[in-house]
Motif scaffolding. Sequence first.
Motif, PDB file in Angstrom:
ATOM      1  N   GLY A 107       0.774  -1.236   0.000  1.00 28.57           N
ATOM      2  CA  GLY A 107       0.000   0.000   0.000  1.00 28.57           C
ATOM      3  C   GLY A 107       0.800   1.278   0.000  1.00 28.57           C
ATOM      4  N   ILE A 108       2.113   1.182   0.123  1.00 34.14           N
ATOM      5  CA  ILE A 108       2.951   2.373   0.169  1.00 34.14           C
ATOM      6  C   ILE A 108       3.585   2.611  -1.202  1.00 34.14           C
ATOM      7  CG2 ILE A 108       5.019   3.414   1.181  1.00 34.14           C
ATOM      8  CD1 ILE A 108       4.385   1.944   3.765  1.00 34.14           C
ATOM      9  N   ARG A 109       3.428   3.824  -1.708  1.00 32.42           N
ATOM     10  CA  ARG A 109       4.009   4.159  -3.013  1.00 32.42           C
ATOM     11  C   ARG A 109       5.398   4.749  -2.830  1.00 32.42           C
ATOM     12  NH1 ARG A 109       3.781   8.684  -6.656  1.00 32.42           N
ATOM     13  NH2 ARG A 109       2.210   9.800  -5.418  1.00 32.42           N
ATOM     14  N   LEU A 110       6.366   4.164  -3.497  1.00 28.35           N
ATOM     15  CA  LEU A 110       7.729   4.674  -3.438  1.00 28.35           C
ATOM     16  C   LEU A 110       7.899   5.796  -4.458  1.00 28.35           C
ATOM     17  CD1 LEU A 110      10.670   4.646  -2.524  1.00 28.35           C
ATOM     18  CD2 LEU A 110      11.098   2.809  -4.176  1.00 28.35           C
ATOM     19  N   VAL A 111       8.282   6.950  -3.984  1.00 26.91           N
ATOM     20  CA  VAL A 111       8.541   8.094  -4.847  1.00 26.91           C
ATOM     21  C   VAL A 111      10.047   8.163  -5.072  1.00 26.91           C
ATOM     22  CG1 VAL A 111       8.342  10.590  -5.127  1.00 26.91           C
ATOM     23  CG2 VAL A 111       6.541   9.316  -3.922  1.00 26.91           C
ATOM     24  N   HIS A 112      10.471   7.823  -6.281  1.00 26.76           N
ATOM     25  CA  HIS A 112      11.898   7.828  -6.602  1.00 26.76           C
ATOM     26  C   HIS A 112      12.367   9.264  -6.762  1.00 26.76           C
ATOM     27  CE1 HIS A 112      15.755   6.926  -8.257  1.00 26.76           C
ATOM     28  NE2 HIS A 112      15.447   7.345  -9.473  1.00 26.76           N
ATOM     29  N   THR A 113      13.350   9.662  -5.939  1.00 31.41           N
ATOM     30  CA  THR A 113      13.793  11.061  -5.940  1.00 31.41           C
ATOM     31  C   THR A 113      15.185  11.242  -6.514  1.00 31.41           C
ATOM     32  OG1 THR A 113      14.579  10.798  -3.649  1.00 31.41           O
ATOM     33  CG2 THR A 113      12.347  11.645  -3.964  1.00 31.41           C
ATOM     34  N   GLY A 114      15.774  10.182  -7.077  1.00 35.39           N
ATOM     35  CA  GLY A 114      17.084  10.300  -7.690  1.00 35.39           C
ATOM     36  C   GLY A 114      18.206  10.368  -6.671  1.00 35.39           C
ATOM     37  N   ALA A 115      19.398  10.719  -7.164  1.00 36.78           N
ATOM     38  CA  ALA A 115      20.596  10.657  -6.320  1.00 36.78           C
ATOM     39  C   ALA A 115      21.029  12.013  -5.771  1.00 36.78           C
ATOM     40  CB  ALA A 115      21.747  10.046  -7.120  1.00 36.78           C
ATOM     41  N   GLY A 116      20.274  13.068  -6.028  1.00 36.40           N
ATOM     42  CA  GLY A 116      20.660  14.394  -5.565  1.00 36.40           C
ATOM     43  C   GLY A 116      20.670  14.515  -4.052  1.00 36.40           C
ATOM     44  N   LYS A 117      21.564  15.343  -3.525  1.00 31.81           N
ATOM     45  CA  LYS A 117      21.655  15.536  -2.092  1.00 31.81           C
ATOM     46  C   LYS A 117      20.372  16.149  -1.551  1.00 31.81           C
ATOM     47  CE  LYS A 117      24.507  17.652   1.506  1.00 31.81           C
ATOM     48  NZ  LYS A 117      25.675  18.511   1.805  1.00 31.81           N
ATOM     49  N   ASN A 118      19.829  15.535  -0.498  1.00 35.02           N
ATOM     50  CA  ASN A 118      18.608  16.000   0.163  1.00 35.02           C
ATOM     51  C   ASN A 118      17.377  15.966  -0.740  1.00 35.02           C
ATOM     52  OD1 ASN A 118      20.050  16.562   2.558  1.00 35.02           O
ATOM     53  ND2 ASN A 118      20.567  18.608   1.817  1.00 35.02           N
ATOM     54  N   SER A 119      17.465  15.274  -1.877  1.00 29.96           N
ATOM     55  CA  SER A 119      16.326  15.274  -2.802  1.00 29.96           C
ATOM     56  C   SER A 119      15.092  14.609  -2.188  1.00 29.96           C
ATOM     57  CB  SER A 119      16.699  14.575  -4.117  1.00 29.96           C
ATOM     58  OG  SER A 119      17.134  13.244  -3.891  1.00 29.96           O
ATOM     59  N   ALA A 120      15.299  13.578  -1.382  1.00 26.72           N
ATOM     60  CA  ALA A 120      14.166  12.900  -0.743  1.00 26.72           C
ATOM     61  C   ALA A 120      13.480  13.841   0.251  1.00 26.72           C
ATOM     62  CB  ALA A 120      14.626  11.630  -0.041  1.00 26.72           C
ATOM     63  N   ASP A 121      14.279  14.555   1.052  1.00 19.81           N
ATOM     64  CA  ASP A 121      13.721  15.486   2.032  1.00 19.81           C
ATOM     65  C   ASP A 121      12.925  16.590   1.347  1.00 19.81           C
ATOM     66  OD1 ASP A 121      15.329  13.908   3.585  1.00 19.81           O
ATOM     67  OD2 ASP A 121      16.493  15.542   4.446  1.00 19.81           O
ATOM     68  N   ILE A 122      13.489  17.108   0.250  1.00 21.43           N
ATOM     69  CA  ILE A 122      12.840  18.208  -0.467  1.00 21.43           C
ATOM     70  C   ILE A 122      11.523  17.748  -1.083  1.00 21.43           C
ATOM     71  CG2 ILE A 122      13.041  19.776  -2.438  1.00 21.43           C
ATOM     72  CD1 ILE A 122      16.093  19.826  -1.847  1.00 21.43           C
TER      73      ILE A 122
ATOM     74  N   GLY B 110      16.360  15.605  12.096  1.00 21.38           N
ATOM     75  CA  GLY B 110      15.899  16.809  12.770  1.00 21.38           C
ATOM     76  C   GLY B 110      15.501  17.936  11.843  1.00 21.38           C
ATOM     77  N   ASP B 111      15.939  17.897  10.584  1.00 21.42           N
ATOM     78  CA  ASP B 111      15.574  18.954   9.644  1.00 21.42           C
ATOM     79  C   ASP B 111      14.068  19.045   9.429  1.00 21.42           C
ATOM     80  OD1 ASP B 111      18.211  19.626   9.342  1.00 21.42           O
ATOM     81  OD2 ASP B 111      18.487  18.548   7.461  1.00 21.42           O
ATOM     82  N   PHE B 112      13.353  17.960   9.702  1.00 20.84           N
ATOM     83  CA  PHE B 112      11.911  17.972   9.491  1.00 20.84           C
ATOM     84  C   PHE B 112      11.163  18.729  10.594  1.00 20.84           C
ATOM     85  CE2 PHE B 112      12.832  14.290   6.694  1.00 20.84           C
ATOM     86  CZ  PHE B 112      12.224  14.784   5.554  1.00 20.84           C
TER      87      PHE B 112
ATOM     88  N   LEU C   1       9.336  21.570   8.954  1.00 14.90           N
ATOM     89  CA  LEU C   1       8.114  21.161   8.262  1.00 14.90           C
ATOM     90  C   LEU C   1       6.998  20.883   9.259  1.00 14.90           C
ATOM     91  CD1 LEU C   1       6.570  20.342   5.720  1.00 14.90           C
ATOM     92  CD2 LEU C   1       7.569  18.046   5.937  1.00 14.90           C
ATOM     93  N   ALA C   2       7.331  20.197  10.348  1.00 11.83           N
ATOM     94  CA  ALA C   2       6.315  19.895  11.357  1.00 11.83           C
ATOM     95  C   ALA C   2       5.734  21.176  11.947  1.00 11.83           C
ATOM     96  CB  ALA C   2       6.928  19.030  12.461  1.00 11.83           C
ATOM     97  N   THR C   3       6.591  22.142  12.212  1.00 14.88           N
ATOM     98  CA  THR C   3       6.134  23.425  12.756  1.00 14.88           C
ATOM     99  C   THR C   3       5.217  24.145  11.770  1.00 14.88           C
ATOM    100  OG1 THR C   3       8.127  23.681  14.098  1.00 14.88           O
ATOM    101  CG2 THR C   3       6.873  25.683  13.600  1.00 14.88           C
TER     102      THR C   3
END
Length: 208
Positions: A58-73, A98-100, A103-105
């Motif tokens: 049920g979980i969709r994997l979003v491929h974000t490539g190899a860029g630095k922090n690309s998954a977080d962004i 902790g960078d998130f 986003l949580a705030t």
Amino acid sequence: MTNSNAPELNTALLIDGENISSTWAGRTITASAALGGLLVKRAYGNATKIKGWDEAPGIRLVHTGAGKNSADIALAIDAVDLSYSGRVQSFILVSSDGDFSHLATFLRERGHRVLGIGEDKAPLAFRKSCTDWQTLEARPQDLHQKILAELRKQKGGILINKVSPTLRVSLGVTLSDLEEKSWRKYFEKRSDSFVISGEAQQTRITAR
């Protein structure tokens, strides 16, 4: 016919797949149930580097490539987009990064409930930025059995400098998950399960 007892689909589950192992997929889904029906279930990361999230039910994997922090962004962009869409009331952010906390705030300021889920190493600032927090905890014995099973796949053993990258990719396990300060100390403490041979960079670990 519509099931009136079905939970309203108003929650987004967003997972930092490069920070959290797919072995926690079941736990995150179970924890998510308390907030209502899941409208969105996504894991973010480089599909060539993270294992298991593409197979998590049920979980969709979003491929974000190899860029630095690309998954977080990508995760943050989707969270903001979902917030403004008006379709999501609650968010579940799964990461120990902790960078998130920013986003949580932001999401809480927008009026959303935010459940943070991460490992014990997650910074206090991130935890406090969420409405609620749940810690993922593996029993030491369970973790040991997973490591043992994985190293048994290494026919002829594995060089000690290959242990860390191998277990990080296959299990999402790093030294920070262990009580020991080095892999050598970990294996020496469990001589009933592992054989250590060779010296220095040629040290080889073989599972019994």
